[in-house]
Motif scaffolding. Structure first.
Motif, PDB file in Angstrom:
ATOM      1  N   LYS A 389       0.819  -1.213   0.000  1.00  0.00           N
ATOM      2  CA  LYS A 389       0.000   0.000   0.000  1.00  0.00           C
ATOM      3  C   LYS A 389       0.853   1.263   0.000  1.00  0.00           C
ATOM      4  O   LYS A 389       0.495   2.261  -0.616  1.00  0.00           O
ATOM      5  N   THR A 390       1.973   1.220   0.686  1.00  0.00           N
ATOM      6  CA  THR A 390       2.845   2.398   0.749  1.00  0.00           C
ATOM      7  C   THR A 390       3.347   2.765  -0.645  1.00  0.00           C
ATOM      8  O   THR A 390       3.431   3.948  -1.008  1.00  0.00           O
ATOM      9  N   VAL A 393       0.556   4.516  -2.504  1.00  0.00           N
ATOM     10  CA  VAL A 393       0.389   5.886  -2.003  1.00  0.00           C
ATOM     11  C   VAL A 393       1.510   6.784  -2.502  1.00  0.00           C
ATOM     12  O   VAL A 393       1.269   7.931  -2.907  1.00  0.00           O
ATOM     13  N   TYR A 396       0.874   7.610  -6.101  1.00  0.00           N
ATOM     14  CA  TYR A 396      -0.241   8.565  -6.158  1.00  0.00           C
ATOM     15  C   TYR A 396       0.249   9.972  -5.834  1.00  0.00           C
ATOM     16  O   TYR A 396      -0.044  10.940  -6.548  1.00  0.00           O
ATOM     17  N   LEU A 493      -6.424   9.836  -1.848  1.00  0.00           N
ATOM     18  CA  LEU A 493      -5.320   9.239  -1.098  1.00  0.00           C
ATOM     19  C   LEU A 493      -5.829   8.183  -0.118  1.00  0.00           C
ATOM     20  O   LEU A 493      -5.279   7.071  -0.035  1.00  0.00           O
ATOM     21  N   THR A 496      -6.976   5.119  -1.956  1.00  0.00           N
ATOM     22  CA  THR A 496      -5.827   4.361  -2.452  1.00  0.00           C
ATOM     23  C   THR A 496      -5.231   3.497  -1.341  1.00  0.00           C
ATOM     24  O   THR A 496      -4.897   2.326  -1.557  1.00  0.00           O
ATOM     25  N   TYR A 497      -5.113   4.062  -0.160  1.00  0.00           N
ATOM     26  CA  TYR A 497      -4.473   3.344   0.945  1.00  0.00           C
ATOM     27  C   TYR A 497      -5.399   2.316   1.587  1.00  0.00           C
ATOM     28  O   TYR A 497      -4.994   1.179   1.864  1.00  0.00           O
ATOM     29  N   PHE A 498      -6.640   2.705   1.836  1.00  0.00           N
ATOM     30  CA  PHE A 498      -7.529   1.854   2.623  1.00  0.00           C
ATOM     31  C   PHE A 498      -8.412   0.906   1.805  1.00  0.00           C
ATOM     32  O   PHE A 498      -8.918  -0.063   2.353  1.00  0.00           O
TER      33      PHE A 498
END
Length: 528
Positions: A389-390, A393, A396, A493, A496-498
């Protein structure tokens, strides 16, 4: 006083652009070879990119094609890139060029229908907040199928039509009389106050429509030029592109509508301007007069254009042909059925699109410089050191920040090219590539609303004929876009992460999308 040849050449150089601007461009042209040959090719490359961004930011002083083109020509001569690489970048992205040339021109021949629909929208919906949401939703829907640049061209034509109608009447003239709406000399009080309020009202609608193009444009492969490039690299069709983007684009769309409602309700950031009653009366009278004067021939044209619009949506949704070719079919069908058969009448349709198409080719030249000088390579390599995920992010954010200050078309082009190279080099898996492509697409489309140079549609609006009439400057656009920039960026954001990885897995399990094999990614990056 007699003018010397040197003075004459200087005066002709960039026309009526301010002297300081001319001197800055000349300074850039002197500086670049010095940096390239005597300091660092890498530094010179970044300076060129920043200089090009400067020409985009100063679009109201001079259209970026001329100064940006001069900088690129010099870059080609001193060896920052080669004409063959620039040509390669253009040919690889020929679908985007065809989209701009033919789709924008095709919609020109459907303006009667769109003018009719938006006029009804303005007259029938009296509540400003409801009207603002209607404009955003309409422009978002159209952008999902027509390309954001095309839609903003239509919105500009509609806004210009509204403005010229009121300006003409406020100047004491009839609807059908020719009139110069760029001068307020014939308008006295209280009409001048109404004109200022009407300008504020139209500024609101233009910005809402522009935001709408971003909200809708991010959703589909034809919404923005870089979307088409990303879809091509990933071998995604229209439906797959929409579904893969939906974990981010749907919550962002809802948050965009809520932001629009809130700023209109609170009257913040220049929003909340009401349509003066006298202006509504004039536009309503015009609408009534047009309805009365509409002949069966006119009605037949509207009906025909509506059918062509249905064909356009079906053709794009099923991807029956390349987007530009569908646009070309619209030109043929609309001109044939609406009786436009003279060459000069058809030529007018291309006036809006070709300057920007030429500018886009300059973009691709700058992309060639970025690739040859490896300007983004350290950033790409750094971001690829992250995982999961990092990593999404970081991609993005990296795309978002660069798109805010640059143009999202060439940022998206460069990043997807670099990621495609990473895929072919075995640095990432195909599933990673697909996720990163989503992050690149949303990263370039959402934070880029921050500035006019970030979004092609915003830049088109800034450099259009309506911007000076509505006092819509670069700074005004940045100010009015600010609340949307914050909300869209943060919601994108968070999504995208969650949610992106988890929801993409759900989509795989539902068989709405399928896993691709590495070989399906369209061609690796250029070997230049």
């Amino acid at each position: 006083m007699q003018v010397s040849m040197t003075q004459a050449i200087y005066k002709n150089f960039l026309g009526h652009a301010p002297d300081w601007y001319k001197q800055v461009i000349v300074g850039f042209l002197i500086l670049n070879p010095i940096l390239f040959y005597f300091v660092s090719t890498y530094v010179a490359g970044w300076v060129l990119v920043l200089e090009f961004i400067f020409t985009l930011a100063m679009a109201l002083k001079c259209y970026p094609l001329q100064p940006g083109g001069l900088l690129l020509i010099e870059a080609l001569f001193i060896g920052m890139t080669s004409p063959s690489h620039m040509y390669h970048e253009i040919t690889v992205n020929i679908s985007v060029v065809l989209l701009l040339v033919f789709m924008v021109a095709g919609i020109y021949f459907m303006k009667d229908l769109l003018m009719y629909l938006f006029t009804k929208l303005l007259i029938k919906i009296e509540n400003k907040r409801a009207l603002s949401l209607a404009f955003i939703i309409a422009s978002a829907f159209l952008s999902a199928f027509l390309d954001a640049l095309t839609v903003i061209a239509v919105i500009i034509a509609v806004g210009l039509g509204f403005y010229s109608i009121y300006h003409k009447v406020a100047s004491g003239k009839d609807f059908n009389i020719d009139h110069d709406h760029s001068s307020d000399d014939e308008i006295a009080q209280p009409s001048r106050d109404d004109l200022e309020n009407f300008r504020a009202f139209l500024r609101n609608l233009m910005m809402h429509a522009a935001i709408g193009t971003a909200l809708g444009g991010v959703m589909t492969m034809v919404g923005e030029p870089q979307n088409l490039i990303i879809a091509d690299k990933a071998s995604w069709g229209f439906g797959e592109f929409f579904i893969r983007m939906s974990p981010i684009t749907l919550p962002v769309f809802i948050s965009g509508l809520l932001t629009a409602y809130f700023v209109e309700k609170m009257g913040w950031f220049g929003y909340g301007a009401k349509l003066p009653p006298v202006v509504r009366g004039i536009l309503s009278d015009y609408n009534t007069q047009m309805d009365k004067q509409r002949t069966k021939l006119d009605t037949a044209r509207l009906f025909t254009q509506a059918l062509i619009g249905i064909w356009l949506i079906i053709g794009l949704a099923l991807h029956l042909a390349e987007v530009g070719l569908i646009g070309l079919s619209v030109i043929v069908l609309a001109t044939t059925m609406c009786g436009v058969i003279e060459e000069h009448s058809i030529g007018k349709a291309f006036e809006e699109a070709l300057p920007f198409t030429a500018l886009l080719c300059i973009f691709f030249g700058v992309v060639a410089v970025i690739i040859d000088q490896g300007l983004f390579t350290p950033v790409i390599n750094y971001v690829l050191t992250f995982e999961g995920k990092t990593q999404l992010v970081m991609f993005y954010l990296a795309n978002g920040v660069l798109s805010m200050v640059s143009d999202n078309v060439f940022v998206g082009s460069v990043y997807i090219t670099e990621v495609t190279t990473a895929l072919h080099n075995g640095q990432i898996t195909r599933d990673q590539f697909d996720m990163l492509a989503v992050a690149i697409n949303t990263g370039t489309n959402l934070p880029s609303v921050a500035t006019p140079n970030g979004q092609a549609a915003f830049l088109f609006l800034l450099t259009s004929a309506i911007a000076p009439l509505l006092r819509l400057s670069y700074g005004t656009m940045v100010y009015m876009a600010f609340p949307f920039t914050i909300v869209l960026t943060l919601v994108g954001l968070a999504a995208t992460y969650f949610g992106l990885q988890e929801l993409t897995d759900v989509l795989y399990n539902l068989n709405w999308i399928n896993h691709h094999v590495p070989g399906e990614a369209a061609g690796a990056a250029s070997a230049h």
